[in-house]
Design a protein around this motif. Structure first.
Motif, short mmCIF file in Angstrom:
data_model
loop_
_atom_site.label_atom_id
_atom_site.label_comp_id
_atom_site.label_asym_id
_atom_site.label_seq_id
_atom_site.Cartn_x
_atom_site.Cartn_y
_atom_site.Cartn_z
N ALA A 1 44.53 22.65 50.73
CA ALA A 1 45.25 23.86 50.45
C ALA A 1 44.96 24.15 49.18
CB ALA A 1 46.50 23.58 50.87
N LEU A 2 44.98 23.34 48.12
CA LEU A 2 44.90 23.94 46.73
C LEU A 2 43.49 24.28 46.62
CD1 LEU A 2 46.99 21.15 45.09
CD2 LEU A 2 47.16 23.58 44.74
N TYR A 3 42.43 23.75 47.21
CA TYR A 3 41.13 24.06 47.14
C TYR A 3 40.92 25.49 47.63
CZ TYR A 3 38.12 20.72 44.93
OH TYR A 3 37.30 19.90 43.99
N LEU A 4 41.69 25.77 48.97
CA LEU A 4 41.60 27.13 49.28
C LEU A 4 42.02 28.10 48.11
CD1 LEU A 4 42.99 27.09 52.97
CD2 LEU A 4 40.59 26.72 52.13
N ALA A 5 43.24 27.81 47.46
CA ALA A 5 43.34 28.84 46.44
C ALA A 5 42.53 28.74 45.27
CB ALA A 5 44.90 28.17 45.90
N ASN A 6 41.90 27.59 44.86
CA ASN A 6 40.87 27.56 43.92
C ASN A 6 39.80 28.42 44.40
OD1 ASN A 6 38.66 26.53 42.24
ND2 ASN A 6 38.10 25.31 44.06
N TRP A 7 39.27 28.50 45.62
CA TRP A 7 38.19 29.60 45.72
C TRP A 7 38.52 31.07 45.76
CZ3 TRP A 7 37.39 25.78 50.73
CH2 TRP A 7 36.93 24.31 50.12
N ILE A 8 39.81 31.22 46.35
CA ILE A 8 40.29 32.63 46.05
C ILE A 8 40.01 32.89 44.70
CG2 ILE A 8 42.36 34.24 46.37
CD1 ILE A 8 43.07 32.49 49.04
N TRP A 9 40.60 32.12 43.78
CA TRP A 9 40.71 32.29 42.36
C TRP A 9 39.45 32.49 41.80
CZ3 TRP A 9 44.15 33.17 38.56
CH2 TRP A 9 43.77 33.06 37.34
N ARG A 10 38.42 31.51 42.27
CA ARG A 10 37.01 31.84 41.81
C ARG A 10 36.11 33.10 42.66
NH1 ARG A 10 33.60 26.10 41.41
NH2 ARG A 10 32.54 27.46 40.28
N TYR A 11 36.66 33.21 43.47
CA TYR A 11 36.06 34.66 44.09
C TYR A 11 36.45 35.71 43.13
CZ TYR A 11 34.91 38.50 47.25
OH TYR A 11 34.30 39.41 48.02
N HIS A 12 37.64 35.93 42.83
CA HIS A 12 38.02 36.99 41.91
C HIS A 12 37.67 36.85 40.69
CE1 HIS A 12 40.13 39.10 44.86
NE2 HIS A 12 40.76 38.19 45.44
N THR A 13 37.42 35.80 39.93
CA THR A 13 37.37 35.64 38.56
C THR A 13 35.83 35.32 38.32
OG1 THR A 13 37.86 33.33 38.64
CG2 THR A 13 39.64 34.63 38.12
N GLU A 14 35.05 34.61 39.05
CA GLU A 14 33.76 34.39 38.90
C GLU A 14 32.65 34.87 39.91
OE1 GLU A 14 33.17 30.01 38.59
OE2 GLU A 14 35.36 29.92 38.30
N ASN A 15 33.26 35.72 40.81
CA ASN A 15 32.41 36.18 41.98
C ASN A 15 31.83 34.97 42.75
OD1 ASN A 15 32.07 38.37 43.37
ND2 ASN A 15 30.18 39.00 42.17
#
Lengths: 211, 10
Positions: free
Chosen positions: A160-174
């Motif tokens: 579940a935390l990795y999902l949050a990580n991917w949402i974060w990375r999508y917005h910050t690093e594309n």
């Protein structure tokens, strides 16, 4: 590196340590699916072959080695050291039902058709279903020791935390890795039913038993 | 040239 990623990795590590401590302290691997643990060892082995080809960071290398060592110690505990306590009868999930489709899919849907990349893809797909023999075992026996449920909780939390990580990375690093994200979502869904039981039963001090 | 993929997650 973001907070979700770090917490995810810590949860993952904690899950593996909880399982090892449970087996070591009780000198028993009753209620643990050896098949799931073999699959996890296979997941790490096929995914971390890049230890030999690419250097990412000290953190990355150290964690990969720790995960590999933990996975193999767990398999050793179940099939060698405490094999007499292993509940072989109830660990009856047919692995070919997972391995055949996962292998096929990793050849069909990958980032590039190279041996290392196909093995990486295989490991991602396999990880998403590797817990099924364990969940199957619990549904078969109808119960799980509380410490086993803590193990599953932290393993699910990591996803579940990795999902949050991917949402974060999508917005910050594309950054967006479709194979990892889709598999991660599938994997997290498998834990939802368990999370519900964990919150409604285990956290209220009851043993996890199915009706 | 072949694309080298770097997977930086565990």
């Amino acid at each position: 590196m973001n907070i979700f990623r770090i917490l995810g990795d810590v949860s993952h590590l904690l899950a593996m340590i909880i399982l090892l401590v449970k087996i070591w302290r009780s000198k028993s691997c009753a209620g643990i699916s050896g098949k799931s643990q073999i699959l996890f060892a296979l997941v790490f082995t096929t995914r971390y072959l890049d230890l030999f080809t690419i250097f990412i960071s000290v953190y990355n290398t150290v964690m990969k080695v720790i995960f590999l060592v933990c996975a193999y110690i767990t398999v050793y505990m179940i099939y060698m050291k405490f094999h007499k306590t292993f509940d072989r009868e109830h660990d009856s999930f047919r692995l070919e039902f997972l391995l055949v489709p996962v292998t096929g899919l990793s050849f069909l849907e990958n980032h590039s058709f190279t041996p290392l990349e196909i093995l990486w893809t295989f490991s991602i797909y396999l990880e998403s279903v590797a817990i099924l023999p364990q969940l199957f075992m619990i549904s078969k026996t109808g119960e799980a020791e509380t410490i086993t449920t803590h193990y599953l909780f932290f393993l699910g939390l990591y996803r579940a935390l990795y999902l949050a990580n991917w949402i974060w990375r999508y917005h910050t690093e594309n950054f967006y890795d479709q194979i990892a994200v889709v598999s991660g979502v599938v994997q997290t869904i498998f834990y939802c039913d368990f999370f519900y039981l964990y919150v409604t039963k285990v956290l209220k001090g009851k043993k996890l038993s199915l009706p | 040239s072949r694309k080298v993929l770097k997977h930086d997650e565990l």
